[in-house]
Enzyme design. Structure first.
Site, PDB file in Angstrom:
ATOM      1  N   VAL A 138       0.903  -0.937   0.060  1.00 56.51           N
ATOM      2  CA  VAL A 138      -0.190  -0.407   0.252  1.00 56.51           C
ATOM      3  C   VAL A 138       0.960   1.607  -0.065  1.00 56.51           C
ATOM      4  O   VAL A 138       0.709   2.010  -0.669  1.00 56.51           O
ATOM      5  CB  VAL A 138      -1.194  -0.071   1.714  1.00 56.51           C
ATOM      6  CG1 VAL A 138      -1.340   1.303   1.556  1.00 56.51           C
ATOM      7  CG2 VAL A 138      -2.122  -1.038   1.485  1.00 56.51           C
TER       8      VAL A 138
ATOM      9  N   PRO B 271      11.110   0.200   9.276  1.00 55.10           N
ATOM     10  CA  PRO B 271      12.281  -0.622   9.106  1.00 55.10           C
ATOM     11  C   PRO B 271      12.159  -1.196   8.423  1.00 55.10           C
ATOM     12  O   PRO B 271      11.739  -1.324   7.272  1.00 55.10           O
ATOM     13  CB  PRO B 271      11.517  -1.488  10.670  1.00 55.10           C
ATOM     14  CG  PRO B 271      10.514  -0.455  11.300  1.00 55.10           C
ATOM     15  CD  PRO B 271       9.212  -0.492  10.092  1.00 55.10           C
TER      16      PRO B 271
ATOM     17  N   GLY C 118      10.439  -4.147   6.844  1.00 60.43           N
ATOM     18  CA  GLY C 118       8.630  -4.079   6.304  1.00 60.43           C
ATOM     19  C   GLY C 118       8.498  -3.373   4.527  1.00 60.43           C
ATOM     20  O   GLY C 118       8.018  -3.507   4.162  1.00 60.43           O
TER      21      GLY C 118
ATOM     22  N   ASP D  48      -7.098   2.102   5.169  1.00 59.87           N
ATOM     23  CA  ASP D  48      -8.025   0.712   5.587  1.00 59.87           C
ATOM     24  C   ASP D  48      -9.019   1.970   6.720  1.00 59.87           C
ATOM     25  O   ASP D  48      -9.630   0.818   7.393  1.00 59.87           O
ATOM     26  CB  ASP D  48      -7.516   0.106   5.678  1.00 59.87           C
ATOM     27  CG  ASP D  48      -6.656  -0.760   4.070  1.00 59.87           C
ATOM     28  OD1 ASP D  48      -7.728  -0.518   3.734  1.00 59.87           O
ATOM     29  OD2 ASP D  48      -6.278  -2.000   4.340  1.00 59.87           O
TER      30      ASP D  48
END
Length: 252
Positions: A34, A54, A57, A117
């Site tokens: 995303v 990080p 990720g 979201d």
């Protein structure tokens, strides 16, 4: 009692804008799929992106943008001081509590934010966008059905002429050339009215087929405040040396 002379107010929508963020600072918290989409949207609008995430990720696309120096990057979790001097915040992390905390901090600092979201924690939404050069078409469902927005966007794109982007560039050229031949500020209302006549007289396909020679010929009709039918314009090519303003088949 409703007055039929005026449009009916239909609440619940969003104010759809083309937000100019060139050189503005945009903070993206997160580095997954995303976030990758958000980053590309901002870079396409010439914004300056800072990514906080990080390294573990990061998805491949975000890692690529960092490697190429397309974004500024900090290998860590979000800190409140990251909001200093920021114009917009986009979060895309799988941590609702952290996202809400960022949103609250943005509200305190009056920074526009989008929390992925979580529609109630968004000052704006990302719609499904079709891009063809300068042409951008966004479809929004106000956060209710993103996949439906994508379906509608694809349907619109499939039904547009292939060279729509070039047609938009061409109209931009026509407007610039028109200002060149009628630069006086007093000509403003006439220029605007004539461009509206051009837009109303020609079909979308006509505008897409129009080339530089057609636009140069069309400008000859500005002074008499006329717009020839498209086929008439094509047929007149080569006859303009003898143009005396007496041709028929005009629109407007």
């Amino acid at each position: 009692m409703e007055d039929d002379r005026y449009p009916k107010v239909e609440g619940g929508g969003s104010l759809i804008l083309a937000w100019q963020i060139r050189n503005k600072r945009v903070l993206v918290v997160g580095g997954g799929e995303v976030a990758a989409g958000r980053i590309l949207n901002v870079l396409n609008a010439d914004g300056k992106v800072t990514v906080i995430s990080p390294r573990s990720g990061l998805n491949p696309e975000v890692a690529y943008r960092i490697e190429k120096g397309q974004v500024e990057y900090h290998d860590r979790k979000f800190e409140p001081s990251d909001l200093d001097g920021v114009d917009m915040v986009l979060t895309a992390v799988d941590d609702p509590e952290a996202s809400t905390q960022i949103w609250k901090l943005c509200k305190e600092k009056k920074i526009a934010a989008n929390i992925a979201d979580v529609p109630p924690e968004c000052d704006f939404y990302f719609g499904s966008v079709h891009r063809d050069g300068p042409l951008q078409i966004m479809v929004s469902t106000n956060g209710k059905g993103p996949r439906m927005a994508n379906i509608v966007r694809r349907w619109i794109a499939d039904n547009l002429p292939e060279n729509m982007g070039d047609a938009v560039i061409g109209i931009g050229k026509l407007r610039k050339q028109l200002r060149g031949i009628a630069p006086d500020i007093s000509e403003g209302p006439k220029r605007m009215a004539w461009i509206i006549k051009v837009s109303d007289a020609y079909s979308l396909r006509d505008l897409c087929e129009m080339d530089d020679e057609d636009r140069a010929a069309l400008l000859r009709f500005y002074a008499p405040d006329k717009v020839p039918r498209y086929q008439c314009l094509k047929d007149m090519q080569g006859e303009f040396d003898a143009f005396d303003g007496s041709f028929g088949f005009f629109v407007g």
